[in-house]
Design an enzyme around this catalytic site. Structure first.
Site, PDB file in Angstrom:
ATOM      1  N   HIS A 204      43.918  44.002  39.428  1.00  0.00           N
ATOM      2  CA  HIS A 204      42.704  43.647  40.160  1.00  0.00           C
ATOM      3  C   HIS A 204      42.955  43.067  41.547  1.00  0.00           C
ATOM      4  CE1 HIS A 204      43.732  39.516  39.024  1.00  0.00           C
ATOM      5  NE2 HIS A 204      42.851  39.115  39.923  1.00  0.00           N
ATOM      6  N   ARG A 205      44.180  42.683  41.873  1.00  0.00           N
ATOM      7  CA  ARG A 205      44.414  41.978  43.129  1.00  0.00           C
ATOM      8  C   ARG A 205      44.290  42.905  44.334  1.00  0.00           C
ATOM      9  NH1 ARG A 205      46.243  36.760  43.419  1.00  0.00           N
ATOM     10  NH2 ARG A 205      46.588  35.789  41.396  1.00  0.00           N
TER      11      ARG A 205
END
Length: 360
Positions: A204-205
């Protein structure tokens, strides 16, 4: 005494749950929870309050997405009104998100005391917005609650003894939560017929999702792993948006995409997986709690002590055989010293420090 808790992102809901359970044991402490709305998707927010019996937020600022400046500014504007209205004895913030920064800055400018849970973490990369948040919040906090001895030593090395604050190693609040909720773990509905050994993956980063080339490379690397072992991947909304934006997909028969999961379902996945691949800071630690090898899909980590025990490794998908690294870690004995992150009594120690400060 009144504690105003500021949360806004999935990991903070988990951490706050453990603290709320401890606060509830004290008749003389009232907690007011403020949800900034940083994570506003119901699968990343509401489900945690429901399944973990966290007290519902008294305030929701509904900030939503936006640039760092826009989000932080809106949060500070909303928090200023809330803090002045509630007049708490302490403002409690968690971790390193924009919600954390906004909560600490607003409270300090209004001359309210700030307690920072997970103080002293450093990735030593100023390219990470989280690193900027950590440094700023630590510097202005009155009570710094460190999760490890490494974090405590970092604050000592940075000269925090010279500042009018207190910093202590209280252990990791997520270990408290893991101990408390482990027996309540639930299998995700999508995996009700899933009995195979599997790897757990989350992505998700920004460094992995905001550039098409990087995301393509990561997908290709995961394909090479999935050729050998199934991967279960809860799809984060941010990652889903990036796939749509770049016209990409996870199209491999051995990669099982499921909806974002709540904490109790994540505990089931952690308990039953063979290993973890993630760019999440919290999941790195949880993999350690549950004795699972972990490949960290990043170039650096704020949990540097994990790299010293042999069970966790940083990985660059562009030039590394991830399946080989996983097999090597699984074949090694590894070390899982529970003392690395404390004894599961972080919340108890933190409340004691807050009470002692107030009495003095």
């Amino acid at each position: 005494m009144k504690i105003l808790t500021v949360v806004g992102a999935r990991p903070q809901f988990i951490k706050a749950s453990a603290m709320s359970l401890e606060i509830a044991k004290h008749d003389g402490i009232k907690e007011v929870i403020v949800h900034t709305g940083q994570h506003y998707d119901s699968s990343m927010s509401d489900v945690f309050f429901d399944e973990m019996s966290i007290p519902k937020p008294k305030y929701n600022l509904h900030v939503g997405s936006g640039s760092h400046a826009t989000m932080t500014g809106k949060m500070m504007e909303g928090l200023s009104e809330v803090i002045c209205n509630e007049h708490p004895d302490w403002v409690l913030v968690y971790g390193d998100t924009n919600s954390t920064l906004a909560g600490a800055l607003t409270a300090k400018k209004l001359h309210f005391k700030v307690a920072h849970m997970e103080a002293g973490l450093r990735s030593h990369s100023m390219h990470m917005p989280e690193e900027v948040n950590r440094i700023v919040v630590d510097r202005i906090s009155d009570l710094l609650l460190c999760p490890t001895e490494t974090a405590y030593n970092i604050l000592s090395d940075e000269g925090f003894d010279r500042y009018p604050c207190t910093y202590e190693n209280v252990g990791d609040i997520m270990l408290d939560a893991a101990f408390y909720y482990q027996s309540m773990a639930k299998r995700p509905l999508e995996l009700r017929l899933f009995n195979s050994d599997f790897l757990l993956c989350t992505i998700h980063r920004a460094e992995n999702t905001d550039q098409k080339n990087r995301l393509e490379t990561l997908i290709a690397a995961l394909y090479s792993v999935a050729d050998h072992k199934p991967i279960v991947l809860p799809m984060h909304p941010r990652t889903q948006q990036a796939l749509l934006k770049f016209n990409l997909s996870f199209d491999h028969p051995n990669i099982f995409l499921i909806e974002p999961v709540g904490y109790l379902q994540m505990l089931w996945l952690l308990t039953n997986c063979d290993a973890v691949l993630t760019d999440s800071g919290g999941l790195q630690k949880e993999a350690f709690f549950f004795h699972k090898p972990c490949l960290i899909l990043r170039s650096e980590t704020e949990w540097v002590e994990l790299l010293d025990v042999g069970n966790h490794q940083l990985v660059n998908p562009e030039n590394t055989c991830m399946i080989g690294m996983l097999k090597a870690m699984q074949n090694a004995a590894g070390q899982y010293e529970s003392a690395l992150f404390g004894d599961g009594k972080c919340a108890e120690k933190s409340i004691e420090l807050i009470l002692n400060w107030s009495q003095n």
